[in-house]
Design an enzyme around this catalytic site. Structure first.
Site, PDB file in Angstrom:
ATOM      1  N   ASP A  78      -5.501  -1.543   5.410  1.00  0.00           N
ATOM      2  CA  ASP A  78      -6.113  -0.287   5.402  1.00  0.00           C
ATOM      3  C   ASP A  78      -6.073   0.002   4.008  1.00  0.00           C
ATOM      4  OD1 ASP A  78      -3.280  -0.354   5.695  1.00  0.00           O
ATOM      5  OD2 ASP A  78      -3.792   1.999   5.635  1.00  0.00           O
ATOM      6  N   ASP A  81      -1.076  -1.523   1.733  1.00  0.00           N
ATOM      7  CA  ASP A  81       0.112  -2.001   2.283  1.00  0.00           C
ATOM      8  C   ASP A  81      -0.448  -3.371   3.146  1.00  0.00           C
ATOM      9  OD1 ASP A  81      -1.349  -0.991   4.475  1.00  0.00           O
ATOM     10  OD2 ASP A  81       0.046   0.668   4.550  1.00  0.00           O
ATOM     11  N   TYR A 230      -0.999   6.863  11.217  1.00  0.00           N
ATOM     12  CA  TYR A 230      -2.669   7.265  11.690  1.00  0.00           C
ATOM     13  C   TYR A 230      -2.394   7.781  13.156  1.00  0.00           C
ATOM     14  CZ  TYR A 230      -4.129   4.544   7.761  1.00  0.00           C
ATOM     15  OH  TYR A 230      -4.460   3.936   6.361  1.00  0.00           O
ATOM     16  N   GLU A 476      -2.906   5.611  -4.419  1.00  0.00           N
ATOM     17  CA  GLU A 476      -3.366   4.690  -3.374  1.00  0.00           C
ATOM     18  C   GLU A 476      -4.766   4.560  -2.916  1.00  0.00           C
ATOM     19  OE1 GLU A 476      -1.352   2.714   0.787  1.00  0.00           O
ATOM     20  OE2 GLU A 476      -0.756   4.674   0.003  1.00  0.00           O
TER      21      GLU A 476
END
Length: 624
Positions: A78, A81, A230, A476
């Protein structure tokens, strides 16, 4: 005074950059499109193909699903990570597909259509594997807690690769609904070139929608390890409607249109008016699609209901461009701003919806958007989108491109495991969990691998940005930041040429702040049809230290014959304290002891401030 001066200097800097660098040749949108797709290749999990263009990556996750007796090799990581989260991955595929469907010709002209289709197929191939039975869907591989304890290249992973699924005993309507939407949208992408594959995707999509609708529940109650990463804050109503809308688009089956119309009240499609769109909340996307059906003359007997969807779609558009009732905040440099952590995800997703809606209005309707602050022409909306994309690409007070690898100044210390550790092609030596944190994570130098095309989280509300690897809120990147941008960049690349002068010069929205066009106490779009009556009264006044304070009492009454649940309220221009409501992710909600507002009943709350009354409106609700 110093802060105001800094703001003025920032605005002058932006004006200077826009006048010099934002003409027809100001940005190479085609190059930005190419880099965006390259980023998605860098996020691939599984066995990489021979034509893999991001060569510092190697195959990874080759045993995913083995412990569960299923093949789950493939898909996308995603963000920075090494976890495969199903909900944001499915949203990524849906938005890439929508971009291709609307702007595939422009992608083809830029030489990127096949690459974009390959990016979609990398996701849908995985979804087919993750859906081995009609009522079973694997929604995550790996978990964030163990993954975050390690800093490793995906090729070196030693963390848990446990797979998590939803089924009738452990439902997840939001996850299944979004995956159904992704596969329906993707089926349209492949229908012309690969009809057999497109039909297979439709079979899976229909099964997933039926599963999501029959066994209702939030997926993070079943896959609890996803909750901290999420979590499904908006519930599953939006994904059920989203899936139905995409299935209607893909099949023309009236059942799905009927579902969209019949469940608009109960699932929130006609009730929610919100200014944010992303992997969690899909209501604005549903509303834009429904508005498209209406403008295309495909609403049939449901035109009145789809008109209510369209009103909410225009609420979203108006709020984004600064001519609405609940305008999105903007930074001094002009970027739409929602939150510090990964704000650019909302900029890119909103930019796509604005672009699509403006084009629908131009080709299918009267070419204008009706806003409380006055009508906005479609090319005004497109010019605003262009300003947001240009900000992202470097036309901002810092002169920084927030797309990695684009422009001269861009983030070098992206928070990304694979990019921040030397490529296995250069040094195949194993990097352990703790070695990665000790040797690579704290390095002050730029990443050894450039994560080209990645859109990072971006600057804060003051246009400030710290390019530091441990500043994950800003550095990120994520797949769902880039996916909506594919269509927007293709549209902009295709617009450079005939007619672009009008598109560039339409700047009436570009220099407005959200407050400069915020008209107080205008009649909210819901007022014509929403089942609520809102009354505000001053119940007490007093003076203290030469300031007059007012106590306002607000009464909201349910005038419908149904029960209202999941009521959300918006309150703007509130400068004092409020009692009687709880703060929520999307506005305010009634206290926990009031889960429903029955027909004829009222909700009361109060606030105190030394100012005229605040604006209060219904942001969302479901009628049951």
């Amino acid at each position: 005074m110093a802060k105001n001066l800094a703001t003025l200097v920032g605005l002058l800097a932006v004006a200077s950059m826009v006048s010099v660098g934002s003409g027809a040749g100001g940005h190479d949108y085609g190059m930005a499109l190419k880099k965006s797709i390259l980023y998605l290749e860098a996020q691939r999990s599984g066995r990489l193909p021979p034509n893999q263009r991001v060569t510092w990556r190697e195959s990874s996750g080759l045993f995913d699903g083995k412990a569960n007796g299923v093949d789950l090799v493939g898909g996308y990581y995603d963000a920075g990570d090494n976890v495969k989260f199903g909900l944001p991955m499915a949203f990524t595929v849906t938005m890439m597909s929508w971009g291709i469907l609307e702007y595939g010709k422009q992608m083809s002209a830029a030489g990127e259509l096949q690459n974009a289709m390959d990016a979609v197929k990398w996701g849908t191939d995985y979804f087919i594997k993750a859906h081995p039975e009609p009522d079973v869907l694997y929604g995550e591989v790996g978990d964030g807690d163990t993954d975050h304890s390690c800093w490793q290249r995906p090729e070196d992973m030693t963390t848990s690769r446990q797979a998590f699924r939803i089924d009738p005993q452990n439902p997840g309507s939001d996850l299944a609904g979004e995956t159904a939407a992704a596969m329906a949208a993707a089926s349209l992408v492949f229908r012309g070139k690969y009809p057999g594959y497109a039909n297979l995707l439709l079979v899976h999509s229909k099964q997933l929608f039926a599963f999501a609708d029959k066994y209702r529940g939030k997926y993070d109650a079943s896959i609890t390890v996803a909750r901290n990463y999420y979590g499904s804050f908006s519930g599953y109503g939006d994904e059920l409607l989203w899936a139905a809308a995409w299935l209607y688009e893909a099949t023309e089956d009236g059942y799905y249109l009927e579902y969209l119309a019949r469940n608009g009240d109960a699932l929130g499609g006609t009730g929610w008016s919100i200014n944010q769109f992303g992997w969690d909340v899909k209501y604005p996307g549903v509303q834009v699609l429904a508005a498209k059906f209406l403008m295309q003359g495909r609403a049939g007997k449901h035109a009145a209901t789809l008109q209510r969807y369209r009103q909410n779609a225009e609420f979203f558009v108006c709020s984004c461009i600064g001519k609405g009732y609940a305008n999105v905040a903007r930074t001094p440099g002009g970027m739409m701003y929602h939150q510090r952590w990964n704000n650019l995800q909302f900029v890119t997703s909103a930019s796509f919806l604005l672009t699509a809606y403006a084009d629908y209005a131009t080709t299918l309707s009267h070419g204008t958007v009706r806003c409380p602050g006055g009508a906005a022409r479609a090319f005004d909306v497109l010019a605003f989108v262009r300003s947001q994309v240009n900000y992202l690409l470097g036309d901002n007070p810092r002169g920084t491109s927030y797309m990695v690898g684009y422009g001269r100044s861009f983030p070098r210390q992206v928070h990304h495991r694979g990019a921040s550790i030397v490529s296995m092609r250069k040094d195949p030596s194993f990097v352990s969990c703790q070695e990665g944190y000790a040797s690579w994570y704290p390095r002050q130098a730029g990443n050894p691998n450039v994560l080209e095309g990645a859109v990072v989280g971006g600057p804060d509300e003051y246009d400030d940005f710290a390019d530091e690897r441990n500043n994950y809120e800003q550095t990120e990147a994520a797949t769902y930041n880039s996916a909506p941008l594919l269509g927007v960049l293709a549209r902009l690349a295709g617009a450079c040429g005939a007619g672009m002068e009008e598109y560039q010069s339409s700047s009436s929205l570009l220099n407005q702040t959200s407050s400069s066009v915020h008209h107080r106490r205008r009649r909210h779009p819901h007022a014509a049809w929403a089942p609520f009556e809102i009354q505000q009264n001053v119940t007490k006044t007093w003076a203290r230290r030469n300031t007059t304070y007012y106590r306002y009492s607000v009464t909201l009454t349910n005038r419908s014959r149904k029960t209202v649940r999941e009521l959300h309220l918006g309150v703007s221009e509130l400068t004092g304290r409020l009692w009687g409501l709880d703060k929520a992710r999307y506005g305010y909600v009634p206290p926990k002891w009031m889960p429903a507002l029955h027909a004829g009943k009222s909700l009361k709350f109060v606030y105190v401030q030394a100012a005229p009354q605040a604006n209060v409106w219904v942001t969302g609700y479901k009628l049951l």
